[in-house]
Scaffold this motif. Structure first.
Motif, PDB file in Angstrom:
ATOM      1  N   ARG A  70       0.832  -1.212   0.000  1.00 33.24           N
ATOM      2  CA  ARG A  70       0.000   0.000   0.000  1.00 33.24           C
ATOM      3  C   ARG A  70       0.868   1.265   0.000  1.00 33.24           C
ATOM      4  N   ARG A  95      -7.937  11.512  -2.543  1.00 35.72           N
ATOM      5  CA  ARG A  95      -8.919  10.645  -1.855  1.00 35.72           C
ATOM      6  C   ARG A  95      -8.458   9.190  -1.859  1.00 35.72           C
ATOM      7  N   GLN A  96      -7.911   8.773  -2.981  1.00 38.06           N
ATOM      8  CA  GLN A  96      -7.391   7.399  -3.064  1.00 38.06           C
ATOM      9  C   GLN A  96      -6.297   7.172  -2.019  1.00 38.06           C
ATOM     10  N   GLU A  98      -5.888   8.770   0.736  1.00 44.92           N
ATOM     11  CA  GLU A  98      -6.449   8.742   2.087  1.00 44.92           C
ATOM     12  C   GLU A  98      -7.093   7.391   2.402  1.00 44.92           C
ATOM     13  N   GLU A  99      -7.770   6.840   1.393  1.00 43.41           N
ATOM     14  CA  GLU A  99      -8.394   5.525   1.603  1.00 43.41           C
ATOM     15  C   GLU A  99      -7.341   4.445   1.895  1.00 43.41           C
ATOM     16  N   ILE A 100      -6.287   4.534   1.117  1.00 46.62           N
ATOM     17  CA  ILE A 100      -5.217   3.541   1.327  1.00 46.62           C
ATOM     18  C   ILE A 100      -4.586   3.735   2.702  1.00 46.62           C
ATOM     19  N   LYS A 102      -6.073   4.714   5.318  1.00 41.69           N
ATOM     20  CA  LYS A 102      -7.002   4.129   6.285  1.00 41.69           C
ATOM     21  C   LYS A 102      -6.789   2.618   6.367  1.00 41.69           C
ATOM     22  N   GLU A 103      -6.621   2.022   5.198  1.00 41.94           N
ATOM     23  CA  GLU A 103      -6.366   0.573   5.154  1.00 41.94           C
ATOM     24  C   GLU A 103      -5.103   0.230   5.940  1.00 41.94           C
TER      25      GLU A 103
END
Ligand SMILES: [Zn+2]
Length: 234
Positions: A70, A95-96, A98-100, A102-103
């Protein structure tokens, strides 16, 4: 000059000792196993703890790889952010990212749990290693005593058999063969006393004539119930 009964009583004493030693020798392997089995519970607990540690280390590596993957993707996305021409594209990439991220946080939380489990298993491993070490010392001591006893038993048996082979030379062969047959059959006593007209082997009340015969010096009367040879001490 001893009577045949007196000589056979000495032989019977040796035979009973020989029987006891043979029994002990037969029980030696089981006793040894019993001593060694004291370590089994500790060994098992130790192996279990080590298995947990192995599994958790593997899990940890897999999670690390997931995080790395990631992070690489984020790196690429950041690279792309430098190359985009407008803000919308830039924000979409953000945004991508940030999502990653979070993961990654979720994975790192799982890693924390894995680490705690590893630490707990390590504590068990250390404790069981210590317990095993001190138990091993106790077991080693017991095994030393055991080996010493095993060696002594063998030697005692040889000595007794040698002594017996000398003693039998002095006994009337007919007496000896009857004695041997009865001892082999019963395994405890071939010669028993008569007390209160009762057989000292099977404790049955003997007919008066039989009890009377047994009282004769160096007679060879058999108990009519168990077949043991009766003798009488005046
Ligand atoms: Zn009897």
């Amino acid at each position: 000059m001893s009577t045949n009964v007196e000589k056979l009583l000495v032989i019977q004493d040796r035979d009973r000792k020989i029987s006891r030693l043979v029994r002990e020798i037969n029980e030696l392997p089981a006793r040894r196993k019993l001593i060694e089995a004291q370590l089994d519970a500790h060994k098992e607990a130790l192996e279990q703890a080590e298995e947990v540690i192995r599994k958790k280390n593997l899990e940890q590596k897999e999670l690390d790889a997931e995080v790395d993957k990631r992070k690489e993707r984020i790196q690429k996305l950041r690279q792309q952010q430098f190359e985009v021409k407008n803000n919308d594209d830039y924000r979409a990439l953000q945004r991508q990212i940030e999502e990653i991220n979070k993961e990654i946080e979720e994975i790192e939380e799982r890693e924390l749990a894995v680490m705690e489990a590893t630490e707990a298993a390590s504590a068990v491993r250390n404790e069981k290693t210590r317990a095993l070490k001190s138990e091993q010392a106790v077991v080693n001591e017991e095994l030393d005593t055991f080996k010493q006893r095993a060696a002594n038993v063998e030697k005692e048996l040889i000595d007794l058999k040698t002594e017996r082979s000398e003693l039998v030379k002095d006994v009337d062969p007919e007496w000896l063969s009857r004695y041997d047959r009865v001892y082999k059959h019963h395994g405890d006593y071939a010669l028993v006393t008569v007390e209160h007209n009762t057989c000292g082997g099977c404790h049955m009340k003997l007919p008066p004539q039989m009890a009377h015969d047994a009282r004769k010096l160096d007679s060879m009367t058999s108990c009519m119930y168990c077949g043991r040879l009766l003798y009488f001490i005046p």
